[in-house]
Write a protein that holds these residues in place. Structure first.
Motif, PDB file in Angstrom:
ATOM      1  N   ILE A  87      -8.458  -9.981   8.468  1.00 37.56           N
ATOM      2  CA  ILE A  87      -7.140  -9.594   7.283  1.00 37.56           C
ATOM      3  C   ILE A  87      -7.417 -10.584   5.951  1.00 37.56           C
ATOM      4  N   GLU A  88      -8.103 -11.533   6.081  1.00 40.67           N
ATOM      5  CA  GLU A  88      -8.592 -12.075   4.953  1.00 40.67           C
ATOM      6  C   GLU A  88      -9.587 -11.382   3.925  1.00 40.67           C
ATOM      7  N   MET A  89     -10.495 -10.776   4.684  1.00 41.55           N
ATOM      8  CA  MET A  89     -11.502  -9.923   4.057  1.00 41.55           C
ATOM      9  C   MET A  89     -10.697  -8.625   3.165  1.00 41.55           C
ATOM     10  N   ILE A  90     -10.094  -8.003   3.683  1.00 46.15           N
ATOM     11  CA  ILE A  90      -9.106  -6.990   3.108  1.00 46.15           C
ATOM     12  C   ILE A  90      -7.975  -7.417   2.190  1.00 46.15           C
ATOM     13  N   ARG A  91      -7.520  -8.620   2.313  1.00 39.34           N
ATOM     14  CA  ARG A  91      -6.721  -9.354   1.318  1.00 39.34           C
ATOM     15  C   ARG A  91      -7.532  -9.296  -0.036  1.00 39.34           C
ATOM     16  N   ILE A 109       0.486  -7.932  -1.919  1.00 39.13           N
ATOM     17  CA  ILE A 109      -0.475  -8.415  -1.053  1.00 39.13           C
ATOM     18  C   ILE A 109       0.027  -8.043   0.405  1.00 39.13           C
ATOM     19  N   TYR A 110       1.107  -7.969   0.624  1.00 37.50           N
ATOM     20  CA  TYR A 110       1.336  -7.497   1.944  1.00 37.50           C
ATOM     21  C   TYR A 110       1.425  -5.899   2.150  1.00 37.50           C
ATOM     22  N   THR A 111       1.809  -5.263   0.971  1.00 39.04           N
ATOM     23  CA  THR A 111       1.648  -3.868   0.831  1.00 39.04           C
ATOM     24  C   THR A 111       0.213  -3.269   0.819  1.00 39.04           C
ATOM     25  N   GLY A 112      -0.454  -4.232   0.141  1.00 40.44           N
ATOM     26  CA  GLY A 112      -2.146  -3.649   0.035  1.00 40.44           C
ATOM     27  C   GLY A 112      -2.696  -4.009   1.448  1.00 40.44           C
ATOM     28  N   LEU A 113      -2.325  -4.856   2.350  1.00 48.02           N
ATOM     29  CA  LEU A 113      -2.921  -5.067   3.650  1.00 48.02           C
ATOM     30  C   LEU A 113      -2.407  -3.875   4.593  1.00 48.02           C
ATOM     31  N   ALA A 114      -1.195  -3.523   4.362  1.00 49.80           N
ATOM     32  CA  ALA A 114      -0.717  -2.526   5.025  1.00 49.80           C
ATOM     33  C   ALA A 114      -1.421  -1.107   4.736  1.00 49.80           C
ATOM     34  N   PHE A 115      -1.544  -0.968   3.488  1.00 49.97           N
ATOM     35  CA  PHE A 115      -2.328   0.203   2.815  1.00 49.97           C
ATOM     36  C   PHE A 115      -3.941   0.306   3.305  1.00 49.97           C
ATOM     37  N   LYS A 152       0.939  -3.513  13.577  1.00 53.85           N
ATOM     38  CA  LYS A 152       0.707  -4.676  12.803  1.00 53.85           C
ATOM     39  C   LYS A 152       1.062  -4.169  11.305  1.00 53.85           C
ATOM     40  N   MET A 153       0.966  -2.850  10.768  1.00 54.85           N
ATOM     41  CA  MET A 153       1.404  -2.342   9.644  1.00 54.85           C
ATOM     42  C   MET A 153       2.669  -2.541   9.309  1.00 54.85           C
ATOM     43  N   ASN A 154       3.572  -2.347  10.375  1.00 51.49           N
ATOM     44  CA  ASN A 154       5.007  -2.491  10.358  1.00 51.49           C
ATOM     45  C   ASN A 154       5.587  -3.894   9.851  1.00 51.49           C
ATOM     46  N   SER A 155       4.639  -4.692  10.752  1.00 52.69           N
ATOM     47  CA  SER A 155       5.111  -5.982  10.634  1.00 52.69           C
ATOM     48  C   SER A 155       4.745  -6.557   8.988  1.00 52.69           C
ATOM     49  N   LEU A 156       3.565  -6.094   8.420  1.00 50.77           N
ATOM     50  CA  LEU A 156       3.267  -6.386   7.103  1.00 50.77           C
ATOM     51  C   LEU A 156       4.379  -5.686   6.344  1.00 50.77           C
ATOM     52  N   TYR A 157       4.658  -4.562   6.343  1.00 59.05           N
ATOM     53  CA  TYR A 157       5.508  -3.802   5.548  1.00 59.05           C
ATOM     54  C   TYR A 157       6.921  -4.385   5.506  1.00 59.05           C
ATOM     55  N   LYS A 158       7.458  -5.121   6.781  1.00 60.85           N
ATOM     56  CA  LYS A 158       8.586  -6.166   6.861  1.00 60.85           C
ATOM     57  C   LYS A 158       8.416  -7.054   5.860  1.00 60.85           C
ATOM     58  N   LEU A 159       7.340  -7.827   5.974  1.00 59.25           N
ATOM     59  CA  LEU A 159       6.951  -9.050   5.132  1.00 59.25           C
ATOM     60  C   LEU A 159       7.014  -8.674   3.553  1.00 59.25           C
ATOM     61  N   ALA A 160       6.382  -7.332   3.111  1.00 58.73           N
ATOM     62  CA  ALA A 160       6.617  -7.168   1.918  1.00 58.73           C
ATOM     63  C   ALA A 160       8.147  -6.791   1.188  1.00 58.73           C
ATOM     64  N   ILE A 161       8.593  -6.074   2.065  1.00 54.65           N
ATOM     65  CA  ILE A 161       9.908  -5.891   1.757  1.00 54.65           C
ATOM     66  C   ILE A 161      10.936  -7.105   1.682  1.00 54.65           C
ATOM     67  N   ASN A 162      10.542  -8.236   2.486  1.00 54.48           N
ATOM     68  CA  ASN A 162      11.451  -9.371   2.374  1.00 54.48           C
ATOM     69  C   ASN A 162      11.194 -10.040   1.309  1.00 54.48           C
ATOM     70  N   GLU A 198      12.571   2.711  -7.030  1.00 60.29           N
ATOM     71  CA  GLU A 198      11.254   3.456  -7.085  1.00 60.29           C
ATOM     72  C   GLU A 198      10.013   2.601  -6.324  1.00 60.29           C
ATOM     73  N   LEU A 199      10.389   1.416  -6.518  1.00 62.74           N
ATOM     74  CA  LEU A 199       9.107   0.654  -5.977  1.00 62.74           C
ATOM     75  C   LEU A 199       9.155   0.416  -4.378  1.00 62.74           C
ATOM     76  N   LYS A 200      10.406   0.613  -3.869  1.00 63.46           N
ATOM     77  CA  LYS A 200      10.470   0.760  -2.533  1.00 63.46           C
ATOM     78  C   LYS A 200      10.067   1.920  -2.050  1.00 63.46           C
ATOM     79  N   LYS A 201      10.420   3.048  -2.680  1.00 67.12           N
ATOM     80  CA  LYS A 201      10.068   4.574  -2.506  1.00 67.12           C
ATOM     81  C   LYS A 201       8.457   4.675  -2.351  1.00 67.12           C
ATOM     82  N   MET A 202       7.804   3.950  -3.415  1.00 69.87           N
ATOM     83  CA  MET A 202       6.324   4.035  -3.351  1.00 69.87           C
ATOM     84  C   MET A 202       5.736   3.461  -2.246  1.00 69.87           C
ATOM     85  N   SER A 203       6.422   2.035  -1.877  1.00 74.22           N
ATOM     86  CA  SER A 203       5.768   1.479  -0.868  1.00 74.22           C
ATOM     87  C   SER A 203       5.980   2.271   0.558  1.00 74.22           C
TER      88      SER A 203
END
Length: 325
Positions: free
Chosen positions: A162-166, A199-205, A288-298, A312-317
């Motif tokens: 996770i740190e590497m992909i961050r 960051i959270y969006t990028g990790l899920a990406f 794991k992706m879903n948990s990261l997405y929730k952190l991003a939206i938070n 629009e930002l939420k739609k893109m995510s």
């Protein structure tokens, strides 16, 4: 608020005005080639979306957004070379179409072009934007080195991955969003929350990218399926499979690590995919992706803006979470 389509169309019209028609052509032609391969322009769109949250006029953010896109494509060019990848967006990679030396030098020229474009940022924001970009560029190099180091290790933990992909993926997405926020006039706290969102969006990406490498369609994905498996990339899928595998499954995977054994690439890909299926690795990754997405939206709940300005930002995510390419 501008829609994603309006922002994308504006970006494409601006990219059409950039000409890499200098001499020598063998240096600049590969740059034109990779910039016109049909990328989705996700990162510069995020820059302009973030700017648009705070002000209607996004023109001050256009050139730095373009610079970030040129930089992103530079990283892809060198990444393909290091991975010896044959295809990018269903077209030959630069080192395959030309040669290794051309890929290195054209990539270097792209990095310089990225700095030139970002250097056109308006004076009040220029130092902050350049500092953020330089920090991000160095972090990406660190992430790429970790990625290569991990290929030689069998004990990479999920946290290390996770740190590497961050570093390798998420910081650039976060940088793009924060760049737009700064130019838009966001407060320091808002800019930081948007950075964390990135960051959270990028990790899920990146986890979605890991999934697509195994379960995607090569025509839609634009790259050969199973490339990470063949390169022994320590993806989220492989790390979890190695932790959960029984002795038989570990022995099956170990067979392909022995250089004395001869096998077809498809055999390795099919074996690993079968083990992933047996261990429900796809479900684990999606959770794991879903948990990261929730952190991003938070992170967006802390912003001092009207909720409708984030549509629009939420739609893109959402689109990034569900993408197939």
């Amino acid at each position: 608020m501008l829609s994603f389509e309006q922002i994308l169309n504006h970006l494409e019209s601006e990219f059409n005005k950039i000409y890499f028609d200098q001499s020598p052509r063998c240096l600049f032609e590969p740059i034109e080639y990779i910039l016109t391969l049909g990328g989705k322009r996700i990162r510069p769109c995020l820059t302009l979306m973030a700017c648009n949250i705070y002000k209607n006029n996004i023109e001050d953010a256009v050139r730095p957004a373009m610079g970030l896109e040129v930089f992103h494509n530079f990283t892809l060019l060198h990444d393909d070379l290091m991975d010896q990848a044959d295809k990018r967006r269903n077209k030959p990679t630069v080192h395959k179409k030309w040669n290794t030396n051309t890929a290195i030098l054209s990539g270097d020229a792209m990095l310089i072009a990225a700095y030139q474009l970002i250097g056109e940022t308006s004076e009040p924001y220029l130092k902050n934007i350049l500092d953020l970009f330089s920090k991000t560029a160095l972090e990406i190099c660190c992430g790429q080195q970790y990625d290569m180091d991990f290929e030689k290790r069998d004990d990479v933990s999920e946290d290390e991955y996770i740190e590497m992909i961050r570093l390798k993926t998420a910081v650039l997405i976060a940088c793009c969003i924060k760049t737009g926020a700064i130019i838009g006039g966001a407060s320091e706290k808002d800019a930081e929350h948007l950075y964390n969102f990135g960051i959270y969006t990028g990790l899920a990406f990146q986890l979605q990218d890991d999934l697509l490498d195994v379960y995607g369609d090569s025509q839609t994905f634009g790259k050969n399926i199973g490339g990470d498996i063949l390169c022994d990339k320590k993806t989220f899928l492989l790390i979890n499979a190695m932790m959960l595998a029984d002795d038989t499954q570990k022995m099956q995977m170990d067979y392909f690590k022995n250089p004395a054994n001869r096998f077809a690439p498809e055999e390795k890909i099919n074996t690993y995919t079968s083990i992933y299926n047996q261990l429900h690795i796809k479900d684990i990754t999606q959770q794991k992706m879903n948990s990261l997405y929730k952190l991003a939206i938070n992170e967006l709940t802390y912003l001092t803006v009207a909720p409708e300005s984030l549509t629009e930002l939420k739609k893109m995510s959402n689109l990034l979470m569900l993408r197939e390419s």
